[in-house]
Design a protein around this motif. Structure first.
Motif, PDB file in Angstrom:
ATOM      1  N   HIS A 121     -35.137  54.439-182.475  1.00  0.00           N
ATOM      2  CA  HIS A 121     -36.154  54.877-183.420  1.00  0.00           C
ATOM      3  C   HIS A 121     -37.418  55.321-182.686  1.00  0.00           C
ATOM      4  N   THR A 122     -38.080  56.321-183.243  1.00  0.00           N
ATOM      5  CA  THR A 122     -39.344  56.818-182.698  1.00  0.00           C
ATOM      6  C   THR A 122     -40.421  56.676-183.767  1.00  0.00           C
ATOM      7  N   ALA A 123     -41.645  56.982-183.399  1.00  0.00           N
ATOM      8  CA  ALA A 123     -42.729  56.941-184.386  1.00  0.00           C
ATOM      9  C   ALA A 123     -42.445  57.905-185.532  1.00  0.00           C
ATOM     10  N   ALA A 124     -41.871  59.047-185.209  1.00  0.00           N
ATOM     11  CA  ALA A 124     -41.573  60.048-186.243  1.00  0.00           C
ATOM     12  C   ALA A 124     -40.473  59.560-187.185  1.00  0.00           C
ATOM     13  N   THR A 125     -39.416  58.984-186.647  1.00  0.00           N
ATOM     14  CA  THR A 125     -38.329  58.517-187.519  1.00  0.00           C
ATOM     15  C   THR A 125     -38.780  57.342-188.370  1.00  0.00           C
ATOM     16  N   LEU A 126     -39.659  56.512-187.828  1.00  0.00           N
ATOM     17  CA  LEU A 126     -40.170  55.382-188.609  1.00  0.00           C
ATOM     18  C   LEU A 126     -41.073  55.852-189.743  1.00  0.00           C
ATOM     19  N   ARG A 127     -41.857  56.917-189.483  1.00  0.00           N
ATOM     20  CA  ARG A 127     -42.676  57.477-190.558  1.00  0.00           C
ATOM     21  C   ARG A 127     -41.792  58.027-191.677  1.00  0.00           C
ATOM     22  N   GLU A 128     -40.685  58.658-191.303  1.00  0.00           N
ATOM     23  CA  GLU A 128     -39.758  59.181-192.316  1.00  0.00           C
ATOM     24  C   GLU A 128     -39.159  58.039-193.131  1.00  0.00           C
ATOM     25  N   GLY A 133     -38.909  55.026-198.165  1.00  0.00           N
ATOM     26  CA  GLY A 133     -39.021  53.727-198.821  1.00  0.00           C
ATOM     27  C   GLY A 133     -40.045  53.750-199.946  1.00  0.00           C
ATOM     28  N   ARG A 134     -41.181  54.419-199.710  1.00  0.00           N
ATOM     29  CA  ARG A 134     -42.202  54.519-200.761  1.00  0.00           C
ATOM     30  C   ARG A 134     -41.690  55.337-201.943  1.00  0.00           C
ATOM     31  N   ALA A 135     -40.937  56.387-201.647  1.00  0.00           N
ATOM     32  CA  ALA A 135     -40.385  57.217-202.722  1.00  0.00           C
ATOM     33  C   ALA A 135     -39.441  56.408-203.595  1.00  0.00           C
ATOM     34  N   ALA A 136     -38.615  55.571-202.973  1.00  0.00           N
ATOM     35  CA  ALA A 136     -37.703  54.724-203.741  1.00  0.00           C
ATOM     36  C   ALA A 136     -38.472  53.689-204.550  1.00  0.00           C
ATOM     37  N   GLU A 137     -39.521  53.147-203.957  1.00  0.00           N
ATOM     38  CA  GLU A 137     -40.314  52.124-204.645  1.00  0.00           C
ATOM     39  C   GLU A 137     -40.987  52.681-205.891  1.00  0.00           C
ATOM     40  N   ALA A 150     -30.323  55.363-201.314  1.00  0.00           N
ATOM     41  CA  ALA A 150     -29.362  55.737-200.276  1.00  0.00           C
ATOM     42  C   ALA A 150     -30.056  56.464-199.127  1.00  0.00           C
ATOM     43  N   ALA A 151     -30.998  57.356-199.455  1.00  0.00           N
ATOM     44  CA  ALA A 151     -31.699  58.106-198.410  1.00  0.00           C
ATOM     45  C   ALA A 151     -32.492  57.167-197.506  1.00  0.00           C
ATOM     46  N   PHE A 152     -33.132  56.154-198.105  1.00  0.00           N
ATOM     47  CA  PHE A 152     -33.883  55.191-197.296  1.00  0.00           C
ATOM     48  C   PHE A 152     -32.953  54.450-196.346  1.00  0.00           C
ATOM     49  N   HIS A 153     -31.847  53.934-196.875  1.00  0.00           N
ATOM     50  CA  HIS A 153     -30.912  53.201-196.018  1.00  0.00           C
ATOM     51  C   HIS A 153     -30.387  54.083-194.887  1.00  0.00           C
ATOM     52  N   MET A 154     -29.984  55.307-195.219  1.00  0.00           N
ATOM     53  CA  MET A 154     -29.400  56.172-194.199  1.00  0.00           C
ATOM     54  C   MET A 154     -30.430  56.557-193.143  1.00  0.00           C
ATOM     55  N   LEU A 201     -37.778  47.198-193.169  1.00  0.00           N
ATOM     56  CA  LEU A 201     -38.482  48.206-192.376  1.00  0.00           C
ATOM     57  C   LEU A 201     -39.418  47.551-191.369  1.00  0.00           C
ATOM     58  N   ASP A 202     -40.077  46.464-191.756  1.00  0.00           N
ATOM     59  CA  ASP A 202     -40.954  45.757-190.818  1.00  0.00           C
ATOM     60  C   ASP A 202     -40.171  45.257-189.607  1.00  0.00           C
ATOM     61  N   ALA A 203     -38.969  44.736-189.830  1.00  0.00           N
ATOM     62  CA  ALA A 203     -38.146  44.257-188.717  1.00  0.00           C
ATOM     63  C   ALA A 203     -37.724  45.411-187.812  1.00  0.00           C
ATOM     64  N   VAL A 204     -37.431  46.567-188.406  1.00  0.00           N
ATOM     65  CA  VAL A 204     -37.070  47.742-187.602  1.00  0.00           C
ATOM     66  C   VAL A 204     -38.261  48.187-186.769  1.00  0.00           C
ATOM     67  N   ARG A 205     -39.457  48.190-187.366  1.00  0.00           N
ATOM     68  CA  ARG A 205     -40.663  48.571-186.617  1.00  0.00           C
ATOM     69  C   ARG A 205     -40.895  47.632-185.430  1.00  0.00           C
ATOM     70  N   ARG A 206     -40.603  46.345-185.621  1.00  0.00           N
ATOM     71  CA  ARG A 206     -40.793  45.363-184.530  1.00  0.00           C
ATOM     72  C   ARG A 206     -39.669  45.441-183.498  1.00  0.00           C
ATOM     73  N   ARG A 207     -38.659  46.241-183.809  1.00  0.00           N
ATOM     74  CA  ARG A 207     -37.453  46.366-182.974  1.00  0.00           C
ATOM     75  C   ARG A 207     -36.758  45.014-182.812  1.00  0.00           C
ATOM     76  N   ASP A 208     -36.781  44.262-183.886  1.00  0.00           N
ATOM     77  CA  ASP A 208     -36.148  42.940-183.918  1.00  0.00           C
ATOM     78  C   ASP A 208     -34.736  43.108-184.485  1.00  0.00           C
ATOM     79  N   VAL A 209     -33.787  43.355-183.604  1.00  0.00           N
ATOM     80  CA  VAL A 209     -32.419  43.656-184.039  1.00  0.00           C
ATOM     81  C   VAL A 209     -31.796  42.491-184.819  1.00  0.00           C
TER      82      VAL A 209
END
Length: 258
Positions: A121-128, A133-137, A150-154, A201-209
């Protein structure tokens, strides 16, 4: 949705999309028909148990019976339709066991996918991911929410660059769509799901696999168990209602001459 059949698709009126070309290969024709019927099943236009009448489908698409039969066989192999000898085809019923199994398989595949994706993941992919996620919310429409979910998960799994794994996950998302829509009728689902997406998403940002994998597994297994319980209880209630004796009508009142 009651009394929903392929006569109400409506198959006797012109299709909104252009009619199939006469020269189209039979295989592609049957796939176009299967795709259209699958969409109608997913969005509830064709309800569980609704008959899939070959003649009505053939009239709607201006084709012969052969590609229609092939389309119905394809839907049967995918689990969308049931075909019985001498009885024809019907939309497959909703199954508590199938719902749970879909989410069990998803939990395994998506845990693998998110573990592969996090290091890439990069800063750009995390922003996407965050934007999706906000759109789904914010989405309140069940049909649009399913697509945004589905788009958020993928988006969480895309950096893994595992196209075959992504294809398998997409197939299961499609198989689970009509079950996921049921959750909109259950109390507090939407808020809980959005909160779980935020944690993931927070766990992904922390790179906590390990944390991300544990969260995605809990999120999906929890959904599967909730749907299994809901469908089981609904089936039990329907069976109990069907077993109740029907009230007898009152006997006609005697009349006397004047």
């Amino acid at each position: 949705m009651s009394d929903t059949t392929t006569d109400l698709l409506p198959l006797d009126t012109p299709a909104r999309a252009p009619l199939l070309r006469a020269a189209a290969p039979r295989e592609s024709t049957s796939r176009v028909i299967a795709d259209a019927l699958r969409e109608a099943i997913i969005d509830g236009t064709l309800a569980p148990g609704a008959p899939l009448r070959q003649d009505a489908i053939a009239r709607h698409f201006s084709v012969s019976a052969i590609p229609v039969r092939e389309a119905l066989r394809l839907l049967e192999t995918e689990g969308w339709a049931k075909v019985a000898v001498h009885k024809g085809a019907t939309v497959a019923p909703l199954s508590a066991d199938e719902a749970r199994e879909i989410y069990e398989i998803r939990s395994a595949l998506e845990s693998l996918a998110i573990g592969l994706a996090i290091p890439k993941h990069t800063a750009a992919t995390l922003r996407e991911c965050a934007a999706l996620g906000r759109a789904a919310e914010r989405e309140a429409d069940p049909s649009l929410y399913v697509a945004r979910n589905a788009a958020f998960h993928m988006s969480l799994y895309a950096p893994a660059a595992r196209p075959q794994l992504e294809d398998l996950i997409r197939v299961l998302h499609r198989r689970g769509e009509r079950y996921l829509r049921l959750k909109f009728g259950l109390p507090s689902y939407k808020g809980e799901s959005d909160d779980e997406h935020t944690e993931l998403l927070d766990a992904v940002r922390r790179r906590d696999v390990p944390a991300a994998q544990a969260l995605v597994v809990a999120h999906l297994l929890g959904t599967g168990e909730l749907l299994h319980r809901f469908l089981t209880e609904r089936a039990q209630a329907e069976a109990a209602l069907a077993s109740q004796p029907k009230p007898r009508g009152r006997p006609p009142r005697a009349t006397t001459g004047s």
